[in-house]
Design a protein around this motif. Structure first.
Motif, mmCIF file in Angstrom:
data_model
loop_
_atom_site.group_PDB
_atom_site.id
_atom_site.type_symbol
_atom_site.label_atom_id
_atom_site.label_comp_id
_atom_site.label_asym_id
_atom_site.label_seq_id
_atom_site.Cartn_x
_atom_site.Cartn_y
_atom_site.Cartn_z
ATOM 1 N N SER A 12 -114.560 -101.507 26.475
ATOM 2 C CA SER A 12 -113.280 -101.132 26.771
ATOM 3 C C SER A 12 -113.033 -99.788 26.053
ATOM 4 C CB SER A 12 -112.043 -101.836 26.258
ATOM 5 O OG SER A 12 -112.425 -102.137 24.795
ATOM 6 N N ALA A 13 -113.701 -99.289 24.829
ATOM 7 C CA ALA A 13 -113.578 -97.951 24.508
ATOM 8 C C ALA A 13 -114.428 -96.935 25.375
ATOM 9 C CB ALA A 13 -114.301 -97.959 23.009
ATOM 10 N N GLU A 14 -115.565 -97.289 25.947
ATOM 11 C CA GLU A 14 -115.955 -96.523 26.726
ATOM 12 C C GLU A 14 -115.197 -96.189 27.965
ATOM 13 O OE1 GLU A 14 -118.566 -94.786 26.873
ATOM 14 O OE2 GLU A 14 -118.819 -94.046 29.251
ATOM 15 N N HIS A 15 -114.507 -97.450 28.524
ATOM 16 C CA HIS A 15 -113.518 -97.131 29.523
ATOM 17 C C HIS A 15 -112.564 -96.203 29.320
ATOM 18 C CE1 HIS A 15 -111.503 -98.831 33.141
ATOM 19 N NE2 HIS A 15 -110.449 -98.942 32.590
ATOM 20 N N ALA A 16 -111.796 -96.293 28.241
ATOM 21 C CA ALA A 16 -110.642 -95.229 27.711
ATOM 22 C C ALA A 16 -111.441 -93.816 27.784
ATOM 23 C CB ALA A 16 -110.184 -95.583 26.398
ATOM 24 N N ARG A 17 -112.401 -93.672 27.280
ATOM 25 C CA ARG A 17 -113.110 -92.327 26.991
ATOM 26 C C ARG A 17 -113.444 -91.903 28.380
ATOM 27 N NH1 ARG A 17 -116.156 -94.232 23.020
ATOM 28 N NH2 ARG A 17 -117.750 -94.945 24.236
ATOM 29 N N ARG A 18 -113.750 -92.545 29.728
ATOM 30 C CA ARG A 18 -113.700 -92.092 30.634
ATOM 31 C C ARG A 18 -112.543 -91.835 31.541
ATOM 32 N NH1 ARG A 18 -119.221 -94.259 33.904
ATOM 33 N NH2 ARG A 18 -120.520 -94.626 31.918
ATOM 34 N N TYR A 19 -111.491 -92.230 31.119
ATOM 35 C CA TYR A 19 -110.081 -91.850 31.797
ATOM 36 C C TYR A 19 -109.689 -90.501 32.334
ATOM 37 C CZ TYR A 19 -105.631 -92.310 33.500
ATOM 38 O OH TYR A 19 -104.376 -92.188 34.373
ATOM 39 N N PRO A 20 -110.068 -89.717 31.209
ATOM 40 C CA PRO A 20 -109.534 -88.185 31.421
ATOM 41 C C PRO A 20 -110.293 -87.647 32.701
ATOM 42 C CG PRO A 20 -110.053 -88.539 29.236
ATOM 43 C CD PRO A 20 -110.443 -89.701 29.758
ATOM 44 N N ARG A 21 -111.438 -88.313 33.269
ATOM 45 C CA ARG A 21 -112.051 -88.055 34.423
ATOM 46 C C ARG A 21 -111.355 -88.249 35.763
ATOM 47 N NH1 ARG A 21 -118.412 -89.953 33.051
ATOM 48 N NH2 ARG A 21 -118.221 -89.745 31.066
ATOM 49 N N VAL A 22 -110.401 -89.492 35.448
ATOM 50 C CA VAL A 22 -109.942 -89.711 36.895
ATOM 51 C C VAL A 22 -108.258 -89.585 36.626
ATOM 52 C CG1 VAL A 22 -111.578 -91.378 37.571
ATOM 53 C CG2 VAL A 22 -110.003 -92.220 35.949
ATOM 54 N N ARG A 23 -107.995 -88.862 35.491
ATOM 55 C CA ARG A 23 -106.617 -89.183 35.309
ATOM 56 C C ARG A 23 -105.771 -88.394 36.411
ATOM 57 N NH1 ARG A 23 -106.006 -86.326 30.255
ATOM 58 N NH2 ARG A 23 -106.014 -88.259 29.228
#
Ligand code: 13P
Ligand code: SF4
Length: 335
Positions: A12-23
């Protein structure tokens, strides 16, 4: 290129880290809703030794969530040729998977939805190329990568929109047969002194754009207009830049405009927007129904079942491979 996924732990930490790419294209709730599928696909990739290739027109959750490699048709073909992955998943359309299979014949190439076709590839058959060759004896033939392996096998060289002019000129002929996209043929003709003999195929997504639409953008905004060469000629003429999907990204990188409009499949703006935070993307939304057939559900299913696999008929594989390798060797990176 060895594929080492041992570092990939999708939590879930990786998931949160990737969010800016699709924000800029996905609300947080939507991103969270795909977490379970994305994490399952990441785990399956490790188990299968699989590489996921995603074309620039794929949905953001595929492009930023599960792809190992993203790019235009040329980049995906090159990377597959250089990789030693056991399994490839092509998040794109059938001709792209076929091209990977040609370059990695001993590996498993999966296409999550076997119905993901292309109106350009369907516009021409091998017999049509043979008829053109009979009509123009001695004239070499170039086919766009958006063709079946059977059509490629009838041609001297293949090209993508990123290298079409270079491939045509490499044949050192005053005339070249160029199939199947009439608008890409017009683009090549406008950029070379070689006489181009076209086929009248069209992309069902790009042919819908109009010159009036571009002029309207001009009139109402100061956006930098980038168009794919599969667009009609008046669209190309009205644009500030014409080039492949990778060419568009390079042009954006160089120019860093305040506002831009990509005259191409609309998922592309969603995918590249995170790399250009200072640019506002205006979105004329033409979606490719074939590209949109691929989704997280069928990617996961194909990695679980290792099917459907794409095969190239034995009687056309050698000829088609020769045409693709000629293109790759021209770019200085032989297959
Ligand atoms: P690119 O070669 O620019 O990736 O485009 C492929 C395609 O299908 C465009 O519609
Ligand atoms: Fe084919 Fe057009 Fe779809 Fe590209 S966007 S895959 S050329 S139908």
């Amino acid at each position: 290129m060895a594929v080492d996924f041992s570092h990939v732990h999708y939590d879930s930490a990786e998931h949160a880290r990737r969010y800016p790419r699709v924000r800029r294209s996905m609300p947080r709730e939507e991103w969270d809703a795909v977490y379970e599928q994305v994490a399952a696909i990441q785990a399956l990739k490790r188990r299968r030794g699989a590489m996921v290739l995603a074309h620039n027109y794929q949905r953001p959750e595929i492009f930023h969530g599960v792809a190992d490699v993203q790019g235009d048709s040329l980049a995906l073909a090159r990377i597959a040729a250089e990789s030693d992955a056991e399994v490839f998943v092509m998040c794109g359309v059938h001709f792209m998977a076929e091209t990977v299979k040609l370059l990695a014949p001993d590996r498993l190439v999966l296409l999550p939805d076997p119905q993901a076709g292309c109106s350009l590839a369907e516009s021409i058959q091998a017999a049509d190329v043979r008829a053109l060759r009979a009509r123009y004896p001695g004239v070499p033939a170039v086919c766009y990568v958006n063709t079946s392996a059977a059509v490629k096998a009838e041609c001297d060289a293949c090209c993508t929109s990123a290298n079409a002019v270079q491939v045509v000129e490499s044949l050192a002929s005053p005339e070249v047969i160029f199939v199947p996209d009439e608008y890409l043929a017009a683009y090549v003709a406008a950029n070379t002194s070689v006489r181009i003999i076209p086929w009248l195929g069209r992309c069902e997504v790009h042919e819908r754009f109009t010159g009036d639409q571009i002029r309207e953008y001009r009139h109402t905004t100061d956006a930098f207009v980038l168009a794919h060469p599969e667009c009609p000629v008046d669209v190309q003429e009205a644009a500030d830049f014409v080039g492949s999907t990778a060419g568009m990204i390079a042009a954006l990188d160089q120019r860093r405009p305040e506002r831009a409009v990509l005259i191409t499949e609309c998922s592309m703006s969603d995918n590249v927007s995170s790399a250009f935070p200072g640019t506002q993307f205006l979105r004329p939304c033409n979606l490719c129904p074939h590209m949109q057939r691929v989704n997280l559900g069928n990617i996961r299913a194909c990695l679980e079942s290792l099917s459907p696999a794409v095969e190239v008929p034995a009687d056309v594989a050698d000829g088609a491979r020769r045409a693709v390798q000629r293109m790759l060797s021209l770019s200085g990176r032989p297959a």
